[in-house]
Design a protein around this motif. Structure first.
Motif, PDB file in Angstrom:
ATOM      1  N   LEU A   1      -6.642   6.195  -4.461  1.00  9.72           N
ATOM      2  CA  LEU A   1      -5.749   7.202  -3.879  1.00  9.72           C
ATOM      3  C   LEU A   1      -4.547   6.639  -3.140  1.00  9.72           C
ATOM      4  O   LEU A   1      -3.474   7.241  -3.140  1.00  9.72           O
ATOM      5  CB  LEU A   1      -6.546   8.097  -2.915  1.00  9.72           C
ATOM      6  CG  LEU A   1      -7.759   8.817  -3.520  1.00  9.72           C
ATOM      7  CD1 LEU A   1      -8.644   9.387  -2.424  1.00  9.72           C
ATOM      8  CD2 LEU A   1      -7.307   9.941  -4.449  1.00  9.72           C
ATOM      9  N   SER A   2      -4.723   5.498  -2.475  1.00  7.01           N
ATOM     10  CA  SER A   2      -3.635   4.963  -1.662  1.00  7.01           C
ATOM     11  C   SER A   2      -3.762   3.444  -1.519  1.00  7.01           C
ATOM     12  O   SER A   2      -4.355   2.934  -0.568  1.00  7.01           O
ATOM     13  CB  SER A   2      -3.652   5.619  -0.274  1.00  7.01           C
ATOM     14  OG  SER A   2      -2.650   5.060   0.543  1.00  7.01           O
ATOM     15  N   PRO A   3      -3.228   2.706  -2.486  1.00  5.57           N
ATOM     16  CA  PRO A   3      -3.346   1.238  -2.468  1.00  5.57           C
ATOM     17  C   PRO A   3      -2.835   0.612  -1.164  1.00  5.57           C
ATOM     18  O   PRO A   3      -3.342  -0.414  -0.734  1.00  5.57           O
ATOM     19  CB  PRO A   3      -2.487   0.803  -3.661  1.00  5.57           C
ATOM     20  CG  PRO A   3      -2.474   1.994  -4.569  1.00  5.57           C
ATOM     21  CD  PRO A   3      -2.532   3.193  -3.684  1.00  5.57           C
TER      22      PRO A   3
ATOM     23  N   ILE B   1      -5.057  -2.799   3.840  1.00  2.52           N
ATOM     24  CA  ILE B   1      -5.479  -2.968   5.235  1.00  2.52           C
ATOM     25  C   ILE B   1      -6.994  -2.915   5.351  1.00  2.52           C
ATOM     26  O   ILE B   1      -7.605  -3.713   6.064  1.00  2.52           O
ATOM     27  CB  ILE B   1      -4.828  -1.881   6.125  1.00  2.52           C
ATOM     28  CG1 ILE B   1      -3.359  -2.216   6.322  1.00  2.52           C
ATOM     29  CG2 ILE B   1      -5.525  -1.773   7.461  1.00  2.52           C
ATOM     30  CD1 ILE B   1      -2.653  -1.369   7.325  1.00  2.52           C
ATOM     31  N   LEU B   2      -7.614  -1.992   4.625  1.00  5.02           N
ATOM     32  CA  LEU B   2      -9.076  -1.880   4.682  1.00  5.02           C
ATOM     33  C   LEU B   2      -9.755  -3.156   4.196  1.00  5.02           C
ATOM     34  O   LEU B   2     -10.728  -3.621   4.793  1.00  5.02           O
ATOM     35  CB  LEU B   2      -9.544  -0.683   3.852  1.00  5.02           C
ATOM     36  CG  LEU B   2      -9.278   0.693   4.479  1.00  5.02           C
ATOM     37  CD1 LEU B   2      -9.433   1.797   3.446  1.00  5.02           C
ATOM     38  CD2 LEU B   2     -10.228   0.936   5.649  1.00  5.02           C
ATOM     39  N   SER B   3      -9.239  -3.744   3.136  1.00  4.33           N
ATOM     40  CA  SER B   3      -9.820  -5.002   2.624  1.00  4.33           C
ATOM     41  C   SER B   3      -9.739  -6.095   3.680  1.00  4.33           C
ATOM     42  O   SER B   3     -10.685  -6.866   3.871  1.00  4.33           O
ATOM     43  CB  SER B   3      -9.087  -5.445   1.350  1.00  4.33           C
ATOM     44  OG  SER B   3      -9.313  -4.509   0.318  1.00  4.33           O
TER      45      SER B   3
ATOM     46  N   SER C   1       6.935   0.420   4.733  1.00  4.45           N
ATOM     47  CA  SER C   1       7.013  -0.892   4.082  1.00  4.45           C
ATOM     48  C   SER C   1       5.687  -1.279   3.425  1.00  4.45           C
ATOM     49  O   SER C   1       5.114  -2.310   3.726  1.00  4.45           O
ATOM     50  CB  SER C   1       7.424  -1.954   5.105  1.00  4.45           C
ATOM     51  OG  SER C   1       6.527  -1.955   6.184  1.00  4.45           O
ATOM     52  N   GLY C   2       5.231  -0.428   2.545  1.00  5.11           N
ATOM     53  CA  GLY C   2       3.943  -0.670   1.888  1.00  5.11           C
ATOM     54  C   GLY C   2       3.886  -1.982   1.140  1.00  5.11           C
ATOM     55  O   GLY C   2       2.871  -2.673   1.134  1.00  5.11           O
TER      56      GLY C   2
END
Length: 574
Positions: free
Chosen positions: A506-508, A513-515, A562-563
């Motif tokens: 859904l949101s790379p 950040i989660l990784s 700034s993804g």
């Protein structure tokens, strides 16, 4: 020379002495051309950084300047109108970012001009020449006037003596009650020009600015207390009521009644309706707040004006019972929209009300609403329940609230309630970090894990993204708390992994950040296990070691802009 010293001298004691000296000089000036420089000096001194200097302006300079302005006949025609036009100009220029400090300067000057304005009204009245010092004169009640900033601000000092003021007040009340205001130009100016202009200004200030709302409330309170109860009831309240027009016919169901969403509501409620504290006054305040709550709810309008009223009144414990009475009216209202509003308003009260009232009045009302036939009403209670978990210490009370939240999470009837789950996750993220650690460990973290696991099975993509985004916010907030190794392994990490599964699709940007979070947590758990097999670990000493915490929290805020840069957020320094 004094003007230069006021602008340039570094010592605040010197500037204070300068202001007082300027006040004395004002008593001797008779050149009308000096009025404008005097006005600018007043504003310059009010903008001084020192409290001592500002206090001297209100205690000495403004009373002296007002006395001279009154002699010139300029108080109503020039001084007050100029300050009002400065406020209006400020509001026009600052539609997006109001200079609240400047507003404070102008409004505080106006507030200090209330006593001399009242004196002008008394000294230029149809009865002034009839005021006799002998005869049956009622003494002035101690609480008749607000406490003056200095003896020079005392209406009795301005009039000449307390006896003279008592005689004038008796005639003033009689005139207002029985003979009216015909031909009373000084008072008609207040009624027909000053009040409408002030009420119009109040409608333009930002209702979300607690400072502005508070200052205008205090201003109206002092104005009403100075001019008295009869004036307030017959001249001030009707003008507000005419503007606010609280009746069912005036509610535009599509857009809401515009004026009811403005600062006019909290300023009328807290600045005018609290001036006098007898039973009929309190009833009027309760009725007004109940009507506003009903109108805003039925017209689907924003609740900011009602919230501002509750915040301002809630700061004084004397009004807590009254506010709870208003909310109970909402709890038993026939409309689910009004009951929803009541539920949401309880959240504001919980933080200021003592625990006994929370136990006796707030929780029973919330429990009633949490079994409402309408699901929207039940959902609206969740933020208030969360705030109780964050602020209350009584164990029995916390247990009752926890049971209610548990029923929302575990009762099969709520299994597919997307809005309810959204509200619960949002509330957990807000109150989790400040709640009792045991509640966080035994309740919040395991339930967040369950919700994250359940969201992996969600087939509607929009709902899945909604929940995942809210979970991300909650986990981000909770990552700064102490978390034991057992909880980290059993709930926190598994929850994060479930969330990462959602975000992969859904949101790379979030997934990056989660990784990094998961990797840091896993490494710390491994390190801790090697060093100290029986120990517990704290995320504050792991993921949120100061370095990682700073990087994580700083970079989170850049998600929307700034993804592409986020892949390197948590790269270890070589």
């Amino acid at each position: 020379m004094l003007q230069q010293m006021l602008a340039e001298d570094k010592a605040d004691m010197v500037r204070e002495a300068v202001v007082k000296s300027l006040g004395i000089i004002m008593g001797y000036i008779d050149d009308p051309d000096k009025y404008s420089p005097g006005f600018e000096l007043m504003l310059l001194a009010l903008g001084d950084p020192s409290e001592r200097v500002i206090s001297a302006v209100h205690q000495v300079f403004i009373p002296a300047f007002a006395a001279w302005t009154t002699e010139l006949g300029n108080l109503q025609s020039q001084l007050i109108p100029t300050l009002l036009s400065r406020i209006e100009k400020l509001l026009r220029e600052g539609e997006h970012s109001l200079d609240e400090h400047k507003l404070h300067i102008f409004l505080s000057a106006l507030q200090s001009l209330i006593p001399p304005l009242f004196a002008v009204v008394l000294q230029n009245a149809p009865f002034t020449s009839r005021a006799k010092l002998q005869g049956d004169i009622q003494p002035i009640e101690v609480t008749r006037f607000p406490r003056p900033a200095s003896p020079l601000q005392d209406v009795a000092t301005i009039i000449g003596s307390r006896e003279q003021l008592a005689a004038l007040l008796q005639l003033y009340d009689h005139q207002l009650e029985h003979e009216g205001t015909t031909g009373w130009e000084s008072l008609l100016w207040v009624v027909n020009q000053l009040l409408p202009q002030l009420i119009e200004i109040v409608g333009r200030i930002n209702v979300a600015s607690t400072t502005c709302v508070h200052e205008f409330s205090r201003f109206f309170w002092r104005l009403c207390r100075t001019f008295g109860k009869i004036f307030t009831n017959t001249k001030v309240k009707p003008q507000f009521q005419e503007i606010l027009r609280l009746s069912e016919e005036n509610v535009d169901v599509t857009a809401g009644n515009g004026i009811l969403t403005k600062a006019t509501v909290p300023i009328y409620a807290t600045g005018v309706l609290t001036c006098y504290n007898q039973e009929e006054d309190r009833k009027l305040l309760v009725g007004f707040l109940e009507d506003v709550m009903t109108m805003l709810s039925l017209s689907h309008a924003p609740l900011d004006s009602l919230k501002a009223s509750f915040v301002e009144l809630g700061a004084n414990p004397a009004y807590h019972e009254l506010l709870l009475t208003v909310l109970w009216y909402g709890v038993v209202h026939t409309s689910a929209l009004v009951r929803c509003t009541a539920a949401r308003m309880f959240e504001l009260l919980v933080k200021g009300v003592n625990e006994t009232l929370v136990a006796q009045r707030v929780v029973p009302a919330l429990i009633t609403l949490s079994s409402d036939p309408e699901i929207s009403v039940r959902i609206s209670t969740i933020p208030a329940f969360g705030t109780i978990m964050e602020t209350v210490t009584q164990k029995e009370l916390l247990e009752r609230v926890k049971m209610q939240l548990a029923s929302f999470l575990e009762d099969p009837q709520y299994q597919d309630q997307h809005s309810l789950h959204m509200e619960i996750i949002k509330t957990f993220g807000r109150v989790g970090p400040n709640a009792e650690p045991r509640f966080r460990d035994e309740f919040v973290l395991p339930h967040l894990h369950k919700l994250a696991l359940g969201n992996n099975m969600q087939t509607v993509e929009t709902k899945r993204l909604d929940i995942a985004t809210q979970l991300f916010e909650a986990y981000s907030a909770l990552s700064c708390c102490f978390i034991s190794e057992e909880l980290m392994v059993n709930h926190f990490l598994p929850g994060l992994r479930c969330l990462r599964t959602d975000m992969e699709h859904l949101s790379p940007e979030h997934e990056v950040i989660l990784s990094s979070m998961i990797k840091e947590c896993e490494q710390k758990v491994e390190n801790k296990t090697v060093q100290e097999p029986q120990g517990s670990m704290s995320i504050a000493a792991s993921l949120v070691s100061e370095d990682a915490k700073t990087k994580f929290l700083n970079k989170m805020g850049q998600l929307t802009t700034s993804g592409a840069m986020l892949a390197n957020v948590f790269q270890r320094k070589k």
